[in-house]
Design an enzyme around this catalytic site. Structure first.
Site, PDB file in Angstrom:
ATOM      1  N   ASN A   9       1.090  -1.379  -0.060  1.00  0.00           N
ATOM      2  CA  ASN A   9      -0.279   0.079  -0.033  1.00  0.00           C
ATOM      3  C   ASN A   9       0.811   1.008  -0.037  1.00  0.00           C
ATOM      4  OD1 ASN A   9      -1.750   1.879  -0.191  1.00  0.00           O
ATOM      5  ND2 ASN A   9      -2.448   1.684   2.429  1.00  0.00           N
ATOM      6  N   TRP A  10       0.907   1.844  -0.827  1.00  0.00           N
ATOM      7  CA  TRP A  10       2.060   3.066  -1.624  1.00  0.00           C
ATOM      8  C   TRP A  10       1.877   4.088  -1.188  1.00  0.00           C
ATOM      9  CZ3 TRP A  10       4.325   2.162  -7.294  1.00  0.00           C
ATOM     10  CH2 TRP A  10       4.935   1.434  -6.591  1.00  0.00           C
ATOM     11  N   HIS A  95     -10.044   1.543   4.626  1.00  0.00           N
ATOM     12  CA  HIS A  95      -8.633   1.641   5.252  1.00  0.00           C
ATOM     13  C   HIS A  95      -8.782   2.888   6.186  1.00  0.00           C
ATOM     14  CE1 HIS A  95      -4.454   3.061   6.006  1.00  0.00           C
ATOM     15  NE2 HIS A  95      -3.479   1.827   5.336  1.00  0.00           N
ATOM     16  N   GLU A 165      -5.453  -4.464  11.109  1.00  0.00           N
ATOM     17  CA  GLU A 165      -4.610  -3.300  10.985  1.00  0.00           C
ATOM     18  C   GLU A 165      -4.543  -2.596  12.038  1.00  0.00           C
ATOM     19  OE1 GLU A 165      -2.713  -2.010   6.821  1.00  0.00           O
ATOM     20  OE2 GLU A 165      -3.881  -1.256   6.997  1.00  0.00           O
ATOM     21  N   SER A 214       3.709  -1.278  10.765  1.00  0.00           N
ATOM     22  CA  SER A 214       4.645  -1.397  10.841  1.00  0.00           C
ATOM     23  C   SER A 214       5.344  -3.012  10.715  1.00  0.00           C
ATOM     24  CB  SER A 214       4.762  -1.205  12.028  1.00  0.00           C
ATOM     25  OG  SER A 214       4.621   0.227  12.658  1.00  0.00           O
ATOM     26  N   GLY A 235       2.810  -1.171   4.587  1.00  0.00           N
ATOM     27  CA  GLY A 235       2.929   0.282   4.079  1.00  0.00           C
ATOM     28  C   GLY A 235       4.429   0.773   4.064  1.00  0.00           C
TER      29      GLY A 235
HETATM   30  P1  PGA Z   1       2.935   0.626   7.982  1.00  0.00           P
HETATM   31  O1  PGA Z   1       0.991   0.372   7.054  1.00  0.00           O
HETATM   32  O2  PGA Z   1       3.353  -0.515   7.251  1.00  0.00           O
HETATM   33  O3  PGA Z   1       3.628   1.707   7.453  1.00  0.00           O
HETATM   34  O4  PGA Z   1       1.982   0.803   9.266  1.00  0.00           O
HETATM   35  C1  PGA Z   1       0.128  -0.392   7.096  1.00  0.00           C
HETATM   36  C2  PGA Z   1      -0.775   0.699   5.998  1.00  0.00           C
HETATM   37  O5  PGA Z   1      -1.366   1.190   6.541  1.00  0.00           O
HETATM   38  O6  PGA Z   1      -1.448  -0.120   5.285  1.00  0.00           O
END
Ligand code: PGA
Length: 255
Positions: A9-10, A95, A165, A214, A235
Site C-alpha cells: 500500500n504505497w 483503510h 490493522e 509496521s 505501508g
Molecule cells: P505501515 O502501514 O506498514 O506503514 O504501518 C500499513 C497500512 O497503513 O496499511
C-alpha cells in the site's frame, strides 16, 4: 496450499511516474521468483495504477479506493467497473486513513465492499481499533467487520481479504509499535469465528486474513506461518524495494 498474500500500500507516494516505475521494476524480479508461493499485489496511486495494470500481469494490482456507484454524475470518483476493465484485481476498502480523514463510515465501507464484489474484483477490507487494549480483541473490530459484511454472501468469501490493522501499530501513527504475534493470532481467530457464525465454518476458511501495521523484514516472519496470518498489508516498508523484497522472500518461507 494457500499462497501467502503480500500487498504493498504505497498510499500517496511516490510523487512522480519515474519513481513509481522504478519501484515496480525493482520489485518484479523477486515477485516473479516467488510467484508459486507468494501472491504479490501492488497498490500504487491512481495516476499510474492503470498504466501498470494494463502492462504487467506478473503481479496483482490493487486500487487504494473506489466509489460504489457504477457510473454517472459523481465528479472525481472512480467506479469498480473502470478498475475492473483496466486489469485491476483488488481494492483496499475501509483503510483507517480513509475512515479518519475522509469520513468513511461503516455504512459507506459496506457499500464499497458490495460494489467491488459485485464487479468481480477482490476486496481488501481493513478493520482495526484506534487505541491499544490490553486484554482481548476490542469490540470495535467486530462492529466494523459485521457492518462491512452486510451485503456479502457465502459465494463472495473466496474474494474477500480482511486486513487486521490496529491503528496504533501503523508506522505513521505517533508512537507506533507493531502488534505482538500472539495478539494478531488471537484476533485472526476472533475474526474467523465471526465468519463461521455467519456463513458456517467451512466457508469461513475461504476468507484470507492478513496483518498490517509496521510490517518490516524484521517482524514479518513472526506474523506468518501455519494457522496464523495469511499475509500482510505493508505501508512504509513497501516504498523500499529492498525491504519489500526481503518481506516477500520471508513470506515464501512461511508457506
Ligand atoms: P505501515 O502501514 O506498514 O506503514 O504501518 C500499513 C497500512 O497503513 O496499511
Amino acid at each position: 496450499m494457500k499462497k501467502s498474500l503480500i500487498i504493498a500500500n504505497w498510499k500517496m507516494n511516490p510523487s512522480s511516474y519515474e519513481e513509481a516505475a522504478r519501484l515496480v521494476a525493482d520489485m518484479l524480479p523477486i515477485a516473479k521468483k516467488f510467484r508459486n508461493k507468494v501472491e504479490v499485489v501492488l497498490c500504487p496511486p491512481f495516476p499510474w495504477l492503470t498504466d501498470f495494470s494494463h502492462e504487467e500481469q506478473a503481479v496483482g494490482w490493487g486500487a487504494q479506493n473506489v466509489f460504489w456507484e457504477r457510473k454517472g454524475a459523481f465528479t472525481g470518483e472512480i467506479s469498480p467497473l473502470m478498475l475492473k476493465n483496466s486489469g485491476v484485481g483488488y481494492v483496499i476498502v475501509g483503510h483507517s486513513e480513509r475512515r479518519a480523514y475522509f469520513g468513511e463510515t461503516d455504512a459507506m465501507v459496506a457499500q464499497k465492499v458490495s460494489a467491488v464484489l459485485a464487479s468481480g474484483m477482490r476486496v481488501i477490507l481493513c478493520v482495526g481499533e484506534r487505541e491499544h487494549q490490553e486484554d482481548g480483541v476490542p469490540q470495535i473490530v467486530r462492529i466494523q467487520l459485521e457492518a462491512a459484511l452486510t451485503g456479502v454472501t457465502r459465494a463472495h468469501l473466496a474474494r474477500l481479504v480482511v486486513a487486521y490493522e490496529p491503528v496504533w501499530a501503523i508506522s505513521t501513527t505517533p508512537g507506533a509499535r507493531s502488534d505482538t504475534p500472539e495478539n494478531a493470532f488471537e484476533t485472526q481467530i476472533f475474526l474467523r469465528k465471526i465468519f463461521a457464525q455467519k456463513y458456517g465454518s467451512k466457508s469461513a476458511g475461504l476468507v484470507r486474513i492478513i496483518y498490517g501495521g509496521s510490517v518490516q523484514p524484521g517482524n514479518i516472519g513472526k506474523f506468518l506461518g501455519a494457522g496464523t496470518m495469511e499475509g500482510a498489508l505493508v505501508g512504509g516498508a513497501s516504498l523500499d524495494a529492498q525491504a519489500f523484497a526481503e518481506i516477500i522472500a520471508i513470506a515464501a518461507k512461511s508457506v
